[in-house]
Design an enzyme around this catalytic site. Structure first.
Site, PDB file in Angstrom:
ATOM      1  N   CYS A  44      33.103 126.744  83.669  1.00  0.00           N
ATOM      2  CA  CYS A  44      32.188 126.114  82.618  1.00  0.00           C
ATOM      3  C   CYS A  44      30.680 126.778  82.717  1.00  0.00           C
ATOM      4  O   CYS A  44      29.658 126.083  82.117  1.00  0.00           O
ATOM      5  CB  CYS A  44      32.341 124.423  83.045  1.00  0.00           C
ATOM      6  SG  CYS A  44      33.438 123.574  82.595  1.00  0.00           S
ATOM      7  N   LYS A  46      28.980 128.491  85.128  1.00  0.00           N
ATOM      8  CA  LYS A  46      28.177 128.453  86.308  1.00  0.00           C
ATOM      9  C   LYS A  46      27.626 129.856  86.513  1.00  0.00           C
ATOM     10  O   LYS A  46      26.449 130.280  86.881  1.00  0.00           O
ATOM     11  CB  LYS A  46      28.965 127.927  87.909  1.00  0.00           C
ATOM     12  CG  LYS A  46      28.953 126.398  87.841  1.00  0.00           C
ATOM     13  CD  LYS A  46      29.274 125.809  89.149  1.00  0.00           C
ATOM     14  CE  LYS A  46      30.120 126.726  90.365  1.00  0.00           C
ATOM     15  NZ  LYS A  46      31.362 126.210  89.875  1.00  0.00           N
ATOM     16  N   TYR A  76      46.616 133.921  96.827  1.00  0.00           N
ATOM     17  CA  TYR A  76      45.530 133.630  95.747  1.00  0.00           C
ATOM     18  C   TYR A  76      44.278 133.050  96.502  1.00  0.00           C
ATOM     19  O   TYR A  76      44.334 132.196  97.071  1.00  0.00           O
ATOM     20  CB  TYR A  76      45.971 132.734  94.677  1.00  0.00           C
ATOM     21  CG  TYR A  76      44.858 132.427  93.854  1.00  0.00           C
ATOM     22  CD1 TYR A  76      44.082 133.249  92.994  1.00  0.00           C
ATOM     23  CD2 TYR A  76      44.069 131.346  94.130  1.00  0.00           C
ATOM     24  CE1 TYR A  76      43.290 133.043  92.085  1.00  0.00           C
ATOM     25  CE2 TYR A  76      43.091 130.842  93.386  1.00  0.00           C
ATOM     26  CZ  TYR A  76      42.604 131.817  92.355  1.00  0.00           C
ATOM     27  OH  TYR A  76      41.218 131.562  91.666  1.00  0.00           O
ATOM     28  N   HIS A 123      29.533 121.744  95.136  1.00  0.00           N
ATOM     29  CA  HIS A 123      30.080 122.897  94.197  1.00  0.00           C
ATOM     30  C   HIS A 123      28.940 123.034  93.216  1.00  0.00           C
ATOM     31  O   HIS A 123      29.013 122.541  91.968  1.00  0.00           O
ATOM     32  CB  HIS A 123      31.405 122.126  93.564  1.00  0.00           C
ATOM     33  CG  HIS A 123      32.023 123.250  92.640  1.00  0.00           C
ATOM     34  ND1 HIS A 123      32.866 122.765  91.646  1.00  0.00           N
ATOM     35  CD2 HIS A 123      32.065 124.411  92.841  1.00  0.00           C
ATOM     36  CE1 HIS A 123      33.344 123.921  90.894  1.00  0.00           C
ATOM     37  NE2 HIS A 123      33.190 124.885  91.922  1.00  0.00           N
ATOM     38  N   GLU A 152      19.806 131.791  75.776  1.00  0.00           N
ATOM     39  CA  GLU A 152      19.059 130.941  75.268  1.00  0.00           C
ATOM     40  C   GLU A 152      18.909 129.406  75.981  1.00  0.00           C
ATOM     41  O   GLU A 152      17.954 128.601  75.804  1.00  0.00           O
ATOM     42  CB  GLU A 152      19.581 130.539  73.866  1.00  0.00           C
ATOM     43  CG  GLU A 152      19.833 131.607  72.961  1.00  0.00           C
ATOM     44  CD  GLU A 152      18.495 132.287  72.514  1.00  0.00           C
ATOM     45  OE1 GLU A 152      17.191 131.658  72.979  1.00  0.00           O
ATOM     46  OE2 GLU A 152      18.363 133.323  71.685  1.00  0.00           O
ATOM     47  N   ASN A 153      19.847 129.478  77.160  1.00  0.00           N
ATOM     48  CA  ASN A 153      19.805 128.095  77.972  1.00  0.00           C
ATOM     49  C   ASN A 153      18.349 128.170  78.740  1.00  0.00           C
ATOM     50  O   ASN A 153      17.885 127.026  79.118  1.00  0.00           O
ATOM     51  CB  ASN A 153      20.920 127.927  78.717  1.00  0.00           C
ATOM     52  CG  ASN A 153      22.184 127.793  78.131  1.00  0.00           C
ATOM     53  OD1 ASN A 153      22.219 127.259  76.984  1.00  0.00           O
ATOM     54  ND2 ASN A 153      23.260 128.261  78.620  1.00  0.00           N
ATOM     55  N   ASP A 198      28.268 129.335  93.196  1.00  0.00           N
ATOM     56  CA  ASP A 198      29.405 128.523  93.151  1.00  0.00           C
ATOM     57  C   ASP A 198      29.040 127.506  94.372  1.00  0.00           C
ATOM     58  O   ASP A 198      29.596 126.457  94.192  1.00  0.00           O
ATOM     59  CB  ASP A 198      30.629 129.292  93.709  1.00  0.00           C
ATOM     60  CG  ASP A 198      31.788 128.451  93.482  1.00  0.00           C
ATOM     61  OD1 ASP A 198      31.974 127.871  92.597  1.00  0.00           O
ATOM     62  OD2 ASP A 198      32.713 128.560  94.317  1.00  0.00           O
ATOM     63  N   SER A 240      34.800 124.399  87.641  1.00  0.00           N
ATOM     64  CA  SER A 240      35.049 125.663  87.636  1.00  0.00           C
ATOM     65  C   SER A 240      35.420 126.387  86.107  1.00  0.00           C
ATOM     66  O   SER A 240      35.947 125.390  84.904  1.00  0.00           O
ATOM     67  CB  SER A 240      36.513 126.088  88.188  1.00  0.00           C
ATOM     68  OG  SER A 240      36.207 125.856  89.714  1.00  0.00           O
ATOM     69  N   ARG A 290      44.258 127.987  92.204  1.00  0.00           N
ATOM     70  CA  ARG A 290      44.408 126.798  93.245  1.00  0.00           C
ATOM     71  C   ARG A 290      45.611 126.100  93.028  1.00  0.00           C
ATOM     72  O   ARG A 290      45.649 125.792  91.645  1.00  0.00           O
ATOM     73  CB  ARG A 290      42.768 126.127  92.997  1.00  0.00           C
ATOM     74  CG  ARG A 290      41.904 126.871  93.861  1.00  0.00           C
ATOM     75  CD  ARG A 290      40.725 125.944  94.111  1.00  0.00           C
ATOM     76  NE  ARG A 290      40.034 125.640  92.520  1.00  0.00           N
ATOM     77  CZ  ARG A 290      40.018 124.645  92.003  1.00  0.00           C
ATOM     78  NH1 ARG A 290      40.966 123.595  92.527  1.00  0.00           N
ATOM     79  NH2 ARG A 290      39.743 124.594  90.841  1.00  0.00           N
ATOM     80  N   LYS A 321      36.816 127.261  98.857  1.00  0.00           N
ATOM     81  CA  LYS A 321      36.752 126.026  98.680  1.00  0.00           C
ATOM     82  C   LYS A 321      37.270 125.003  99.701  1.00  0.00           C
ATOM     83  O   LYS A 321      36.571 124.163 100.115  1.00  0.00           O
ATOM     84  CB  LYS A 321      37.587 125.648  97.562  1.00  0.00           C
ATOM     85  CG  LYS A 321      37.448 126.411  96.221  1.00  0.00           C
ATOM     86  CD  LYS A 321      36.163 126.262  95.659  1.00  0.00           C
ATOM     87  CE  LYS A 321      35.951 126.589  94.149  1.00  0.00           C
ATOM     88  NZ  LYS A 321      34.828 126.832  93.458  1.00  0.00           N
ATOM     89  N   ARG A 367      40.132 137.294  88.261  1.00  0.00           N
ATOM     90  CA  ARG A 367      38.954 137.256  89.031  1.00  0.00           C
ATOM     91  C   ARG A 367      38.285 138.657  89.371  1.00  0.00           C
ATOM     92  O   ARG A 367      39.022 139.436  89.361  1.00  0.00           O
ATOM     93  CB  ARG A 367      39.113 136.319  90.345  1.00  0.00           C
ATOM     94  CG  ARG A 367      39.629 135.021  90.273  1.00  0.00           C
ATOM     95  CD  ARG A 367      38.428 134.229  90.088  1.00  0.00           C
ATOM     96  NE  ARG A 367      38.916 132.948  89.576  1.00  0.00           N
ATOM     97  CZ  ARG A 367      37.991 131.649  89.858  1.00  0.00           C
ATOM     98  NH1 ARG A 367      36.957 131.700  90.095  1.00  0.00           N
ATOM     99  NH2 ARG A 367      38.487 130.398  89.488  1.00  0.00           N
TER     100      ARG A 367
END
Length: 622
Positions: A288, A290, A235, A264, A532-533, A311, A286, A87, A244, A405
């Site tokens: 991180c 998700k 892209y 988001h 573990e989360n 997302d 983005s 992006r 988005k 991606r």
């Protein structure tokens, strides 16, 4: 003059698939006007069928746009021009009459909360790009639904594009084709016009057979006209206009007008060993984690996570006061590097068929590869990098682009939630904010109330990632993980969120903040993350049920001693993981206050100002 003849162009004679008569009048007018402007050689009205998809993929393979990956079932690889890989926030704009309708006016410098372009400047930019831009190419008419067809929470768009890659990807990412036109009838739709900006014959050769025009790239949103206009990039985030552009920038503006939320956020369902189920939505920037959280395999015995979306969440209160959410997408457009059997086994299982990969490396036996895949190559197998060159570790650069991606159907996910397409949406009882913070921010904390939770979202900060054009690991403000995606003034967006508390009978979800990425002084992660989360989700689940398993701190509620289930986890330094340093938070609250005062300025709601001051006061008394 017959209606199909415009400026001497016989529009109907150019149709090679479908018929203009099949289009609702407003859609037909949009197509005919755009044909006159862009002058494509042919028009293809997409029906969304398997037969159409197969022909398109075969045609792209013949042209060298994509390559068949023989190791898998119906999987394909596209390699882009290296100038078209992410992006481009600097070229993504929103057009409104007044600048302040799009962004707050900062006290100094440029707004970091979006980019405004005047109507006059846009008209000039549009007129210098679009006339004749599709000469020699096919214009594809792509009817698509964001959300399940017929859901009261869904919206319809029509994208016109000269990229077959966009057609194949939109078929995965949205509900696309003839059924959408039938559902639309004479209803409202968002007009989406996209061109790669490379009319034929070409003025210069393509790189990797990838059409794009980076010098003239522009992604523009005209919310008052319900239009999205994109030029020059092929892209995903810039060309799949349902993603988005529609699902966040356009939809957040629609949501403000109509009283709902476009966010988001991933959506997951979590079920405890007793069979009780709750749905959570979570906003992270983005890249991180998700997708990893949305498809998590819990390590806690008896717990189950199911994925509604990874997302985007569209959320609206129902008549009973429940916040209902749908995933408006139909697929996952996930970041490949870092995805492995260890980090996300369900994603790995999802992408084994019917998937389009972009800018990953290819193995010599027709498979895919990327950094963090954690699978050793078989003897004799070699790699071709995303730059289409033979690759070895000694090259000193990654084999896959950091923002490479996979585009894959959501319905293939082995843990897709049974209610993921429920037209009424799923009931959200918790909202999670989070980001990459190597220091200072505890593993999890809960907001004191809704207003404090909105402030927690507004105050989000995270290390920059490869999903946009930023370089380095600078800590960036990313409120609500929406910084690049706000469709209107962020101050007004905050007021809209705050107003949810005034809804009659609204059952407001609890709001939490997580940080899986805290490190010790040697740079090692303090928390194992991934499956573990589920231990953190268990604590949230218990809090939502009303259990008294928290203790108050200056920044919010953290797990009470012994409340976080660490059974079987081994050595975890809880003191460091939950350490709330007065010095760190004094600096943090100063940074947050400075950012909000400078960036949101006169549009900052008083309630948020009061939350800043309240946090400052609590930190001073630590």
């Amino acid at each position: 003059m017959p209606p199909q003849l415009q400026n001497g162009l016989d529009v109907s004679a150019r149709v090679i698939h479908g018929t203009l008569d099949s289009l609702p009048p407003a859609v037909r007018a949009f197509v005919e006007d755009s044909v006159t402007l862009c002058q494509p050689e042919h028009i293809h009205i997409c029906d969304g069928s398997e037969q159409e998809n197969r022909r398109l993929l075969d045609s792209m393979e013949e042209q060298g746009i994509i390559k068949r990956l023989k190791k898998y079932d119906n999987c394909w690889l596209a390699l882009t021009d290296p100038r078209d890989v992410a992006r481009i926030e600097s070229k993504t704009v929103i057009i409104t009459r007044e600048q302040r309708d799009t962004v707050p006016i900062p006290t100094t410098g440029l707004s970091q909360l979006g980019r405004w372009m005047s109507e006059e400047a846009f008209e000039k930019a549009f007129n210098s790009r679009f006339p004749g831009c599709m000469k020699g190419r096919t214009m594809y008419v792509i009817p698509f639904s964001m959300g399940p067809l017929g859901s009261p929470l869904s919206k319809i768009g029509i994208e016109l594009s000269d990229s077959p890659y966009v057609v194949a990807s939109m078929r995965i990412m949205t509900r696309m084709g003839t059924p959408v036109l039938e559902a639309l009838g004479s209803g409202e739709f968002v007009k989406c016009l996209h061109s790669v900006g490379c009319p034929l014959p070409l003025k210069r050769p393509l790189v990797n057979n990838w059409a794009c025009n980076p010098e003239l790239t522009l992604i523009a949103h005209l919310p008052d006209r319900r239009e999205i206009i994109s030029f020059g990039s092929g892209y995903g985030g810039n060309s799949l206009l349902g993603k988005k552009c529609f699902a966040l920038r356009m939809a957040s503006r629609l949501a403000k007008e109509e009283g709902w939320l476009a966010e988001h956020m991933l959506i997951l369902g979590i079920t405890n060993p007793e069979g009780e189920k709750k749905y959570l939505a979570a906003a992270f920037p983005s890249a991180c984690g998700k997708t990893n959280l949305a498809m998590m395999t819990p390590t806690l015995p008896g717990w189950k996570v199911e994925c509604v979306g990874d997302d985007i969440a569209w959320m609206k209160f129902d008549e009973q006061g429940n916040l209902r959410a749908i995933n408006p997408e139909n697929g996952f457009f996930g970041v490949a590097p870092g995805t492995s059997v260890k980090t996300n086994p369900n994603a790995i299982r999802t992408i084994q068929q019917n998937t389009i990969f972009t800018n990953v490396a290819e193995t010599s036996d027709g498979g895919v590869y990327w950094e963090g895949l954690d699978e050793p190559l078989a003897p004799g197998i070699t790699l071709t990098s995303w730059k289409n060159k033979k690759w070895s570790p000694e090259d000193g650069e990654p084999c896959a682009h950091p923002n490479s991606r996979f585009c894959t159907p959501a319905g293939q996910c082995p843990i897709i939630d049974p209610a993921w397409e429920a037209p009424e949406g799923v009931p959200i009882s918790g909202i999670i904010f989070g980001g990459r913070r190597p220091s200072g921010v505890p593993l999890v904390y809960e907001a004191f109330n809704w207003r404090h939770g909105v402030f927690v979202g507004a105050a989000m900060r995270s290390e920059a990632t490869a999903a946009a054009e930023h370089k380095g690991k600078v800590i960036m403000h990313d409120p609500f993980a929406m910084r690049p995606f706000f469709g209107y003034n962020f101050g007004k967006y905050l007021a809209h969120w705050l107003s949810m508390a005034e809804r009659p009978a609204a059952r407001l979800p609890k709001i939490f903040h997580v940080n899986w990425f805290r490190k010790d002084q040697k740079g090692r992660f303090l928390w194992p993350g991934f499956g573990e989360n589920s231990r953190v989700l268990e604590w949230m689940f218990n809090r939502i049920k009303g259990e008294d398993v928290a203790q108050a701190t200056a920044i919010g509620y953290i797990p009470a001693e012994g409340a976080l289930n660490l059974k079987g986890l081994g050595d975890v330094n809880l003191k460091e993981l939950f350490g709330i340093s007065k010095a760190f938070w004094e600096k943090e609250v100063e940074e947050i206050q400075k950012y909000l005062e400078e960036q949101v300025n006169a549009d900052l709601p008083q309630e948020i100002e009061r939350e800043v001051l309240a946090l400052k006061e609590r930190v001073s008394q630590m």
